[in-house]
Design an enzyme around this catalytic site. Structure first.
Site, PDB file in Angstrom:
ATOM      1  N   GLN A  23      28.295  29.550  37.948  1.00  0.00           N
ATOM      2  CA  GLN A  23      29.462  28.823  38.441  1.00  0.00           C
ATOM      3  C   GLN A  23      29.125  27.854  39.573  1.00  0.00           C
ATOM      4  O   GLN A  23      29.915  26.967  39.866  1.00  0.00           O
ATOM      5  CB  GLN A  23      30.534  29.813  38.908  1.00  0.00           C
ATOM      6  CG  GLN A  23      31.119  30.619  37.750  1.00  0.00           C
ATOM      7  CD  GLN A  23      32.176  31.609  38.209  1.00  0.00           C
ATOM      8  OE1 GLN A  23      31.854  32.712  38.626  1.00  0.00           O
ATOM      9  NE2 GLN A  23      33.432  31.221  38.139  1.00  0.00           N
ATOM     10  N   ARG A  80      27.877  37.967  48.530  1.00  0.00           N
ATOM     11  CA  ARG A  80      27.589  38.456  47.178  1.00  0.00           C
ATOM     12  C   ARG A  80      27.335  37.265  46.256  1.00  0.00           C
ATOM     13  O   ARG A  80      28.190  36.391  46.131  1.00  0.00           O
ATOM     14  CB  ARG A  80      28.777  39.259  46.647  1.00  0.00           C
ATOM     15  CG  ARG A  80      28.647  39.632  45.186  1.00  0.00           C
ATOM     16  CD  ARG A  80      29.863  40.409  44.661  1.00  0.00           C
ATOM     17  NE  ARG A  80      29.719  40.729  43.261  1.00  0.00           N
ATOM     18  CZ  ARG A  80      30.547  40.308  42.287  1.00  0.00           C
ATOM     19  NH1 ARG A  80      31.595  39.575  42.571  1.00  0.00           N
ATOM     20  NH2 ARG A  80      30.317  40.626  41.032  1.00  0.00           N
ATOM     21  N   HIS A 126      26.001  38.251  35.778  1.00  0.00           N
ATOM     22  CA  HIS A 126      27.380  37.744  35.810  1.00  0.00           C
ATOM     23  C   HIS A 126      27.555  36.835  34.588  1.00  0.00           C
ATOM     24  O   HIS A 126      27.716  35.623  34.711  1.00  0.00           O
ATOM     25  CB  HIS A 126      27.634  37.010  37.136  1.00  0.00           C
ATOM     26  CG  HIS A 126      29.087  36.848  37.488  1.00  0.00           C
ATOM     27  ND1 HIS A 126      29.640  37.306  38.677  1.00  0.00           N
ATOM     28  CD2 HIS A 126      30.116  36.279  36.821  1.00  0.00           C
ATOM     29  CE1 HIS A 126      30.936  37.020  38.714  1.00  0.00           C
ATOM     30  NE2 HIS A 126      31.247  36.384  37.604  1.00  0.00           N
ATOM     31  N   ASN A 172      28.679  42.397  36.289  1.00  0.00           N
ATOM     32  CA  ASN A 172      29.995  41.968  36.697  1.00  0.00           C
ATOM     33  C   ASN A 172      30.951  42.019  35.505  1.00  0.00           C
ATOM     34  O   ASN A 172      30.693  41.410  34.463  1.00  0.00           O
ATOM     35  CB  ASN A 172      29.952  40.524  37.202  1.00  0.00           C
ATOM     36  CG  ASN A 172      31.331  40.055  37.639  1.00  0.00           C
ATOM     37  OD1 ASN A 172      31.852  40.511  38.649  1.00  0.00           O
ATOM     38  ND2 ASN A 172      31.943  39.170  36.867  1.00  0.00           N
ATOM     39  N   GLU A 173      32.030  42.744  35.664  1.00  0.00           N
ATOM     40  CA  GLU A 173      33.133  42.740  34.709  1.00  0.00           C
ATOM     41  C   GLU A 173      32.690  42.826  33.248  1.00  0.00           C
ATOM     42  O   GLU A 173      32.895  41.887  32.467  1.00  0.00           O
ATOM     43  CB  GLU A 173      34.010  41.499  34.902  1.00  0.00           C
ATOM     44  CG  GLU A 173      34.606  41.410  36.292  1.00  0.00           C
ATOM     45  CD  GLU A 173      35.659  40.311  36.437  1.00  0.00           C
ATOM     46  OE1 GLU A 173      35.918  39.581  35.471  1.00  0.00           O
ATOM     47  OE2 GLU A 173      36.232  40.201  37.535  1.00  0.00           O
ATOM     48  N   ASN A 325      36.880  44.294  41.211  1.00  0.00           N
ATOM     49  CA  ASN A 325      37.362  42.918  41.198  1.00  0.00           C
ATOM     50  C   ASN A 325      38.846  42.988  40.895  1.00  0.00           C
ATOM     51  O   ASN A 325      39.253  43.446  39.825  1.00  0.00           O
ATOM     52  CB  ASN A 325      36.651  42.097  40.121  1.00  0.00           C
ATOM     53  CG  ASN A 325      35.186  41.869  40.447  1.00  0.00           C
ATOM     54  OD1 ASN A 325      34.698  42.313  41.492  1.00  0.00           O
ATOM     55  ND2 ASN A 325      34.491  41.187  39.567  1.00  0.00           N
ATOM     56  N   TYR A 327      42.627  40.938  41.083  1.00  0.00           N
ATOM     57  CA  TYR A 327      43.380  39.697  41.286  1.00  0.00           C
ATOM     58  C   TYR A 327      44.879  39.884  41.166  1.00  0.00           C
ATOM     59  O   TYR A 327      45.641  39.303  41.909  1.00  0.00           O
ATOM     60  CB  TYR A 327      42.924  38.636  40.280  1.00  0.00           C
ATOM     61  CG  TYR A 327      41.528  38.142  40.557  1.00  0.00           C
ATOM     62  CD1 TYR A 327      41.316  37.121  41.484  1.00  0.00           C
ATOM     63  CD2 TYR A 327      40.415  38.715  39.936  1.00  0.00           C
ATOM     64  CE1 TYR A 327      40.036  36.671  41.775  1.00  0.00           C
ATOM     65  CE2 TYR A 327      39.134  38.260  40.223  1.00  0.00           C
ATOM     66  CZ  TYR A 327      38.954  37.238  41.147  1.00  0.00           C
ATOM     67  OH  TYR A 327      37.690  36.806  41.439  1.00  0.00           O
ATOM     68  N   GLU A 395      35.581  41.253  44.467  1.00  0.00           N
ATOM     69  CA  GLU A 395      36.248  39.957  44.298  1.00  0.00           C
ATOM     70  C   GLU A 395      37.733  40.125  44.534  1.00  0.00           C
ATOM     71  O   GLU A 395      38.338  41.106  44.083  1.00  0.00           O
ATOM     72  CB  GLU A 395      36.082  39.403  42.865  1.00  0.00           C
ATOM     73  CG  GLU A 395      34.697  38.907  42.542  1.00  0.00           C
ATOM     74  CD  GLU A 395      34.578  38.375  41.118  1.00  0.00           C
ATOM     75  OE1 GLU A 395      35.601  37.975  40.515  1.00  0.00           O
ATOM     76  OE2 GLU A 395      33.454  38.363  40.605  1.00  0.00           O
ATOM     77  N   TRP A 445      36.817  36.016  46.735  1.00  0.00           N
ATOM     78  CA  TRP A 445      36.383  35.085  45.688  1.00  0.00           C
ATOM     79  C   TRP A 445      37.119  33.792  45.926  1.00  0.00           C
ATOM     80  O   TRP A 445      38.321  33.790  45.870  1.00  0.00           O
ATOM     81  CB  TRP A 445      36.689  35.638  44.288  1.00  0.00           C
ATOM     82  CG  TRP A 445      36.190  34.677  43.257  1.00  0.00           C
ATOM     83  CD1 TRP A 445      36.873  33.643  42.685  1.00  0.00           C
ATOM     84  CD2 TRP A 445      34.858  34.635  42.703  1.00  0.00           C
ATOM     85  NE1 TRP A 445      36.053  32.954  41.826  1.00  0.00           N
ATOM     86  CE2 TRP A 445      34.825  33.543  41.819  1.00  0.00           C
ATOM     87  CE3 TRP A 445      33.704  35.420  42.883  1.00  0.00           C
ATOM     88  CZ2 TRP A 445      33.670  33.207  41.117  1.00  0.00           C
ATOM     89  CZ3 TRP A 445      32.569  35.069  42.170  1.00  0.00           C
ATOM     90  CH2 TRP A 445      32.561  33.975  41.292  1.00  0.00           C
ATOM     91  N   GLU A 452      35.198  27.279  36.794  1.00  0.00           N
ATOM     92  CA  GLU A 452      36.003  28.449  36.436  1.00  0.00           C
ATOM     93  C   GLU A 452      35.910  28.681  34.919  1.00  0.00           C
ATOM     94  O   GLU A 452      36.894  28.670  34.197  1.00  0.00           O
ATOM     95  CB  GLU A 452      37.442  28.275  36.945  1.00  0.00           C
ATOM     96  CG  GLU A 452      38.422  29.400  36.658  1.00  0.00           C
ATOM     97  CD  GLU A 452      37.995  30.806  37.087  1.00  0.00           C
ATOM     98  OE1 GLU A 452      37.160  30.949  38.002  1.00  0.00           O
ATOM     99  OE2 GLU A 452      38.524  31.750  36.484  1.00  0.00           O
TER     100      GLU A 452
HETATM  101  C1  PNW Z   1      36.505  36.902  37.466  1.00  0.00           C
HETATM  102  N1  PNW Z   1      41.641  36.716  33.511  1.00  0.00           N
HETATM  103  O1  PNW Z   1      36.812  36.629  36.141  1.00  0.00           O
HETATM  104  C2  PNW Z   1      35.039  36.554  37.555  1.00  0.00           C
HETATM  105  O2  PNW Z   1      34.214  37.595  37.965  1.00  0.00           O
HETATM  106  C3  PNW Z   1      34.751  35.286  38.283  1.00  0.00           C
HETATM  107  O3  PNW Z   1      33.553  34.766  37.821  1.00  0.00           O
HETATM  108  C4  PNW Z   1      35.919  34.324  38.103  1.00  0.00           C
HETATM  109  O4  PNW Z   1      35.663  33.054  38.596  1.00  0.00           O
HETATM  110  C5  PNW Z   1      37.104  34.961  38.827  1.00  0.00           C
HETATM  111  O5  PNW Z   1      37.370  36.249  38.305  1.00  0.00           O
HETATM  112  C6  PNW Z   1      38.380  34.151  38.784  1.00  0.00           C
HETATM  113  O6  PNW Z   1      38.874  34.056  37.476  1.00  0.00           O
HETATM  114  C7  PNW Z   1      38.050  36.670  35.577  1.00  0.00           C
HETATM  115  O7  PNW Z   1      41.933  35.739  32.774  1.00  0.00           O
HETATM  116  C8  PNW Z   1      38.361  35.674  34.682  1.00  0.00           C
HETATM  117  O8  PNW Z   1      42.414  37.706  33.601  1.00  0.00           O
HETATM  118  C9  PNW Z   1      39.545  35.698  34.018  1.00  0.00           C
HETATM  119  C10 PNW Z   1      40.430  36.725  34.222  1.00  0.00           C
HETATM  120  C11 PNW Z   1      40.127  37.745  35.116  1.00  0.00           C
HETATM  121  C12 PNW Z   1      38.923  37.706  35.790  1.00  0.00           C
END
Ligand code: PNW
Length: 496
Positions: A23, A80, A126, A172-173, A325, A327, A395, A445, A452
């Site tokens: 990224q 990180r 990642h 990662n994820e 992580n 959000y 994150e 993050w 993205e």
């Molecule tokens: C994470 N969603 O990914 C990643 O670890 C990062 O690389 C990314 O930039 C960041 O979150 C922000 O998106 C995601 O669509 C990407 O639900 C998409 C989703 C969730 C996490």
């Protein structure tokens, strides 16, 4: 705000900012770096990434000193970042040569961090699998080969960087890697279920020529679970005693509330959704047992078995921490019809409004992301209760509403992001003080606006504005405020 409360965070609470190699780095063809599946994916025609690619990205590869200067200005204690596997081993495999220039780049970065007194936190993977491994045996689709190659790559990193790095994140994820590549837009799920992420395989996405969304995500998931497991065993056997570090994995996952809180079926749907998101990986890795039973029931023999040898490895691998992580959160509503073959969410409907039309949280600059600090607190408590490992938030962040259309001067004034961070830090403090969760660190993050993934250079998650024409960086207000937000919540050394 936390003023009325006693300081909630211990003096050694770790905090800083997070990024990922593809990224931000750019320089994709320099110094013998091999291609990754994201290089290939970003150059497909027609574009699957809004015309964007990581060829230059933030040019961090050449500008990292400047980026570390930002970290120092922001007061970060830790940083990180992820290592690009194909810079270290261009062809990826266990018998392929190590690239000295790749080692030098990350050694230089790590040295520079340490000189600044910033703790390096290294993610080994990642989502940027070496393309050569995808070509050789299908990458993560070959559970046996991929875990052996990942172990060797992890060993090279422990050997070469472990004198200065004590905090390791294997993957990662893996959920996104499994699903978005095959179905929608995350890595197990985005890469092999929805086809929205590299390598972009899917049988439900008409843009994808290859793939099987009914089976591939689950195979890729197992390959990643076993890869993590092998890396942990290797670390524990051959490096831990000398290097005295810690090793974990970063799992994503939203918190789910029932859509109708009076309906038991929606309560069950919310829990099932979280099992499909988190339990898929956390049961084998942290509980050292089979996948959640709701996954077995729905997926039957499409979900790969763990052999006795696999289970012995899971039991032998002690993972030190849970990287979270986080959000956003959602509502889950049960479905009455049977799950389709390609369902990967536990046969639930995912909604941002509940039965009485109450939104789950405030809208951010991205449709999937609403700010839900109260549910973050519930999420922390649930994860700690179930998996009982120290949690590091690896994150957390958001783009502000309308930020993708703003000029630089507009974007650097980011009150929405400031409130997002502040309210999420409050949730962490409450979870520690009132719910008894053990939370040891936090990474926002992201350090910079960056690529993205399939959304290209639109959404801006950075605390630093990146001008993608000039590559000039400008701190946003939130970048400079986080230091105070931690200072006001943190004890001084010796105080508690
Ligand atoms: C994470 N969603 O990914 C990643 O670890 C990062 O690389 C990314 O930039 C960041 O979150 C922000 O998106 C995601 O669509 C990407 O639900 C998409 C989703 C969730 C996490």
């Amino acid at each position: 705000m936390a003023q009325s409360m006693p300081a909630a965070l211990p003096y050694d609470f770790e905090w800083g900012f997070s990024t990922a190699a593809y990224q931000i780095e750019g320089a994709v063809a320099e110094d013998s770096r091999g291609k990754s599946i994201w290089d290939t994916f970003c150059h497909l025609e027609p574009s699957r990434t809004k015309g964007a690619n990581g060829d230059v990205a933030c040019d961090h590869y050449h500008r990292y000193e400047e980026d570390l200067e930002l970290l120092t200005r922001y007061g970060a204690k830790a940083y990180r970042f992820s290592i690009s596997w194909s810079r270290i081993i261009p062809l990826g495999g266990r018998d392929d040569p190590v690239n000295p220039a790749g080692i030098d780049f990350y050694s230089g970065l790590i040295d520079a961090l340490v000189q600044r007194g910033i703790t390096p936190w290294v993610t080994l993977y990642h989502w940027d699998l070496p393309q050569a491994l995808h070509d050789r045996y299908g990458g993560w689709l070959d559970v046996d080969e991929s875990q052996r190659d990942f172990e060797r790559y992890a060993r090279v990193c422990f050997e070469r960087f472990g004198d200065q790095v004590q905090d390791w994140i294997t993957l990662n994820e893996p959920w996104i890697q499994s699903i978005f590549a095959t179905n929608r837009s995350c890595c197990c799920v985005k890469g092999y279920a929805t086809g929205g992420y590299a390598p972009g395989r899917s049988s439900t996405n008409e843009q994808c020529a290859e793939g099987n969304s009914a089976t591939e995500p689950w195979i890729v998931g197992k390959a990643q679970i076993m890869s993590h497991t092998r890396a942990v065993i290797a670390y524990n056997q051959d490096f831990r005693q000398k290097q005295k570090g810690r090793i974990g994995i970063s799992l994503n996952g939203d918190f789910y509330e029932p859509w109708d809180s009076a309906d038991d079926r929606d309560h069950a749907a919310a829990e099932r959704r979280m099992e499909f998101h988190i339990g898929w990986f956390a049961n084998p890795i942290f509980l050292k047992k089979d996948y959640p039973s709701c996954m077995r029931e729905q997926l039957g023999d499409r979900l790969p078995e763990f052999t006795d040898a696999d289970l012995a490895m899971l039991r032998a691998a002690e993972t030190d921490f849970y990287g979270m992580n986080y959000y956003t959160s959602q509502f889950a509503r049960h479905r009455d019809s049977p799950a389709s073959e390609t369902d990967f969410v536990g046969n639930v409907e995912e909604l941002q409004l509940n039965k009485s039309d109450t939104p789950v949280g405030e809208e951010s600059g991205l449709g999937w992301l609403r700010s839900c600090p109260g549910l973050f607190r519930k999420h922390l408590a649930r994860v700690y209760r179930l998996y009982a490992k120290p949690i590091y938030i690896t994150e957390n962040g958001c783009p502000c509403p309308g930020e993708d259309r703003m000029t630089r001067d507009e974007a650097i004034d980011d009150p929405f992001r400031i409130r997002y961070f502040d309210s999420h830090l409050d949730a962490i403090c409450q979870s520690m003080q009132e719910d008894g969760s053990e939370i040891k660190g936090y990474f926002a993050w992201a350090l910079l606006d960056n690529l993205e993934w399939s959304d290209g250079y639109g959404p801006r998650f950075g605390v630093t504005f990146t001008d993608f024409n000039t590559l000039e960086r400008t701190p946003k207000k939130s970048a400079l405020l986080l230091k105070n937000m931690f200072a006001e919540r943190q004890c001084t050394k010796g105080a508690a």
